[in-house]
Motif scaffolding. Structure first.
Motif, PDB file in Angstrom:
ATOM      1  N   GLU A  31       0.805  -1.246  -0.069  1.00  0.00           N
ATOM      2  CA  GLU A  31      -0.073  -0.109   0.000  1.00  0.00           C
ATOM      3  C   GLU A  31       0.774   1.231  -0.057  1.00  0.00           C
ATOM      4  N   LEU A  32       1.703   1.221   0.796  1.00  0.00           N
ATOM      5  CA  LEU A  32       2.948   2.431   0.970  1.00  0.00           C
ATOM      6  C   LEU A  32       3.545   2.640  -0.349  1.00  0.00           C
ATOM      7  N   GLN A  78      -5.402   1.026  10.817  1.00  0.00           N
ATOM      8  CA  GLN A  78      -5.909   1.160   9.395  1.00  0.00           C
ATOM      9  C   GLN A  78      -6.087   2.742   8.951  1.00  0.00           C
ATOM     10  N   LEU A  79      -6.454   3.769  10.017  1.00  0.00           N
ATOM     11  CA  LEU A  79      -6.846   5.114   9.793  1.00  0.00           C
ATOM     12  C   LEU A  79      -5.496   5.630   9.580  1.00  0.00           C
ATOM     13  N   ALA A  80      -4.636   5.257  10.328  1.00  0.00           N
ATOM     14  CA  ALA A  80      -3.012   6.001  10.264  1.00  0.00           C
ATOM     15  C   ALA A  80      -2.355   5.468   8.992  1.00  0.00           C
ATOM     16  N   LEU A  81      -2.654   4.256   8.343  1.00  0.00           N
ATOM     17  CA  LEU A  81      -2.346   3.866   7.117  1.00  0.00           C
ATOM     18  C   LEU A  81      -2.740   4.687   5.909  1.00  0.00           C
ATOM     19  N   VAL A  82      -4.069   4.826   6.049  1.00  0.00           N
ATOM     20  CA  VAL A  82      -4.607   6.028   5.043  1.00  0.00           C
ATOM     21  C   VAL A  82      -4.197   7.044   4.981  1.00  0.00           C
ATOM     22  N   LEU A  83      -4.259   7.599   6.317  1.00  0.00           N
ATOM     23  CA  LEU A  83      -3.646   9.055   6.292  1.00  0.00           C
ATOM     24  C   LEU A  83      -2.435   9.351   5.716  1.00  0.00           C
ATOM     25  N   ALA A  84      -1.370   8.392   5.973  1.00  0.00           N
ATOM     26  CA  ALA A  84      -0.180   8.488   5.405  1.00  0.00           C
ATOM     27  C   ALA A  84      -0.318   8.329   3.851  1.00  0.00           C
TER      28      ALA A  84
END
Length: 555
Positions: free
Chosen positions: A386-387, A425-431
Motif C-alpha cells: 500500500e505504501l 488502518q486509519l493511520a495507514l490511509v492518512l499516510a
C-alpha cells in the motif's frame, strides 16, 4: 459471569502472543472499561469473550475462557448468541439486512422469539437509541454515527446477559454518546447486564466504569479501581491529566468532581493563558472556495447552500450532530462525491480548478480525503505494498512510510492492512493520502480508534502540514481533539452551516462542544491541559506535570 484462566492468544506468524497469561474475572452487572494503546490487543480480549477469537480470527488460544458457565473452546459464537451481544468497531460489517427495523429484528428471528415479543423489543430499542425516525431507512443511507446506534440497538434486542462493545461512541456526536452511555448504564444498574467496553475516548466513559482493565504492550492485563489505575496510566483523559498537572490526589474522574476541586486552581491561574490557543490564520492566500454547495440524496437534503473559504495553513474543525451533513460536504469538496448544485475551486498555476472535473489522480494532488471507513481505500495484500503504491502514485519514494511512522510507529510492513486495528488502518490511509502532498486535506473522523498518544502524534503531523501551508478540514465529534488542533470551528445542523468562528469562541458557546478543561475552569478561557501546564510553570519554576495528550497548538 466471565472468567479468563491463564489465557494467551497468538496469531499466525506473530513473534509473540497478543495476550499473555490473562487471568481475569468479571462479575455479573459490572461495567468494565478496557483501555490500552492502539493495537495492544483490546479487540482480541473482547473477541475471546464470545469465541470469535480464535474460532473466526484464527490463531492459537491457550488457557480457558468461560461465559455464564459455557467454555468458549467448546461453544462457538453461534452457541453463545443468546448470552453475549457483540458490537464491533465497524458496525456495517455486522449488518445482514437492508433497513433499520429489519436489522433490529434479525437476531431475534434467529433465536426464534415470538413475533409479539420481537415487536415490543424493536420498539423499545428504537426509543432507547433514538432511532424511531429512521426505522424504515436503508442501513447504507445512514451516517456512520447512526449506523453505530443501529448496531448497538440490534445487539440489545436479544436481551443478552453480557454486552461486548468495541469503541461504541467513536462515531457518535457528544449528545448521542451521552444517550448511548446512559442507556448502557441503565442496562447495568436496572437489569444487571454485564458490559465489557473498549474505548479510546475515556473522557466519555470513565464516570460510568466500575473497573478498568488495562491491556499492556507486552500482552499482560491488569485490572483495578478506575481512580487508582488512571493515577499512573499512560492513557488518561484530560480531566486526569489536569489533575496530575494540578497535583490533585486522588484524581477525579468526572467534570463534576474536578470542578468541585478546581476553585484553588482557578485562583492560581492567570486570567489569560500564557500559551495562547491557536488563533484563526491571518494569511490571505485562499486554498479552497466553495459557494452554494448542495447535496441531495433522493428526498434527503444532506447539505444546503453551503459556503466555505479555506485559507492556506488553516485548520478547521467541522462539527455537528450525526447526520448533519459533514461527510457529504467533505466528499462534495473533494470532488468524488455527489454535488447537486454549487461550485468548488482550488487555485492552481493554470487558474482555479474544480476537483470534480479532474481525473482522480490529479484531483488527489489538490484535495486529499481520508474517509470515515479507512478500509475503503485499502486494496493490496500488505502494508508495504500500500505504501509503495502510494509513493508511485505521488512520485515521491519513501514519503508514505515516513508519514506512517510519524503517526503510528511500529506497524509491520508484511502485515495485511485488514488485519490491523481500526486505528492502525486509519493511520495507514492518512499516510497514503498525505504522500501526494495535497494543498487541501480533508479528514472524516480521523481519531476513531486512536489512543491519546496517537492523537498527539496526529495533531503534531497536522500542525507541521499547517505550517507548510496545507489547509485542513477535520470532521470530528472529538471535542478534545478539535480543541487541540483547530484554528476555526464550523458547525453544521440539518445540512446548514449554523456557526463559523474561532475555536475559542465556538467550542465554549455550547456545553455539548466544550472540552473538559473549559468546563472545569470556566469562566477562565482555557481549552487544553497544555495551556494550564504552561501557566502553572510560568507561575512556579518547578517543572509542570507531563501529560500524554492535550497539546495547545502553535502560539
Amino acid at each position: 459471569m466471565i472468567q479468563f484462566d491463564r489465557v494467551s492468544v497468538t496469531y499466525p506468524d506473530a513473534a509473540r502472543p497478543v495476550l499473555r497469561e490473562v487471568t481475569l474475572t468479571i462479575d455479573e452487572g459490572e461495567l468494565c472499561l478496557v483501555v490500552g494503546h492502539t493495537g495492544t490487543g483490546k479487540s482480541t480480549l473482547l473477541g475471546a469473550i464470545n469465541g470469535l477469537v480464535p474460532h473466526f480470527t484464527g490463531g492459537r488460544l491457550t488457557g480457558r475462557v468461560t461465559v455464564g458457565g459455557r467454555d468458549t473452546a467448546t461453544h462457538p459464537p453461534r452457541e453463545l448468541a443468546d448470552v453475549v451481544g457483540v458490537v464491533g468497531q465497524d458496525p456495517t460489517a455486522g449488518f445482514v439486512t437492508d433497513t433499520v427495523e429489519e436489522e433490529l429484528a434479525y437476531g431475534m428471528e434467529q433465536l426464534a422469539l415470538p413475533p409479539a415479543v420481537m415487536r415490543t423489543r424493536v420498539e423499545q430499542a428504537l426509543d432507547l437509541l433514538g432511532l424511531a425516525d429512521l426505522r424504515h431507512r436503508g442501513l447504507y443511507e445512514l451516517s456512520g454515527g447512526q449506523q453505530q446506534r443501529v448496531a448497538i440497538a440490534a445487539a440489545l434486542t436479544a436481551h443478552p446477559r453480557v454486552l461486548v462493545l468495541d469503541e461504541p461512541t467513536s462515531a457518535l456526536d457528544p449528545q448521542g454518546a451521552e444517550d448511548v452511555l446512559a442507556a448502557i448504564t441503565r442496562l447495568v444498574h436496572d437489569l444487571g447486564v454485564t458490559v465489557v467496553l473498549a474505548e479510546h475516548r475515556l473522557e466519555r466513559v470513565i464516570p460510568y466504569a466500575d473497573r478498568i482493565v488495562h491491556v499492556g504492550a507486552d500482552g499482560a492485563v491488569t485490572a483495578g479501581d478506575p481512580a487508582a489505575m488512571l493515577a499512573t496510566a499512560t492513557v488518561a483523559p484530560p480531566v486526569v491529566q489536569l489533575a496530575r498537572a494540578a497535583g490533585w490526589t486522588p484524581v477525579p474522574l468526572s467534570v463534576r468532581d474536578a470542578r468541585r476541586r478546581a476553585a484553588d486552581l482557578r485562583h492560581r491561574l492567570p486570567a489569560t493563558p500564557t500559551q495562547p490557543h491557536r488563533t484563526a490564520t491571518t494569511r490571505q492566500a485562499t486554498a479552497l472556495t466553495a459557494a452554494g454547495v448542495s447535496v441531495r440524496h433522493g428526498q434527503v437534503v444532506a447539505v444546503r447552500e453551503a459556503d466555505l473559504r479555506l485559507a492556506a495553513g488553516e485548520v478547521v474543525a467541522l462539527m455537528g450532530r450525526n447526520g448533519s451533513g459533514k461527510s457529504s460536504l467533505l466528499w462534495a469538496l473533494q470532488g468524488a462525491g455527489l454535488r447537486t448544485t454549487g461550485r468548488v475551486e482550488v487555485p492552481t498555476a493554470a487558474g482555479p480548478a474544480d476537483p470534480a472535473r479532474m481525473k482522480p489522480a490529479t484531483a488527489r494532488t489538490l484535495v486529499g480525503l481520508v474517509p470515515q471507513t479507512a478500509t475503503d481505500l485499502l486494496y493490496l495484500d500488505t502494508v508495504d505494498a500500500e505504501l509503495a503504491q502510494a509513493d508511485r502514485d505521488a512520485t515521491v519514494g519513501g514519503r508514505a512510510r515516513a508519514l506512517l511512522d510519524e503517526i503510528t510507529p511500529g506497524i509491520g510492513g508484511t502485515a495485511h492492512p485488514r488485519d490491523l486495528s481500526a486505528g492502525q488502518q486509519l493511520a495507514l490511509v492518512l499516510a497514503i493520502q498525505l504522500s501526494a502532498a495535497p494543498a487541501v486535506l480533508l479528514l472524516d473522523e480521523p481519531t476513531r480508534g486512536l489512543d491519546y498518544q496517537a492523537k498527539a502524534a496526529l495533531a503534531a503531523a497536522l500542525d507541521r502540514l499547517s505550517a507548510q501551508g496545507t489547509a485542513i478540514v477535520v470532521a470530528t465529534h472529538d471535542v478534545e481533539f478539535a480543541a487541540t488542533v483547530a484554528d476555526r470551528v464550523v458547525v453544521m445542523g440539518d445540512g446548514d452551516v449554523v456557526a463559523d468562528g474561532p475555536a475559542q469562541v465556538v467550542l465554549t458557546a455550547s456545553p455539548g462542544f466544550a472540552p473538559q478543561v473549559a468546563k472545569i475552569l470556566a469562566p477562565l478561557p482555557y481549552l487544553t491541559v497544555a495551556q494550564v501546564s504552561a501557566a502553572l510553570a510560568a507561575a512556579d519554576p518547578a517543572p509542570a506535570a507531563s501529560h500524554a495528550y492535550g497539546g495547545g497548538g502553535r502560539p
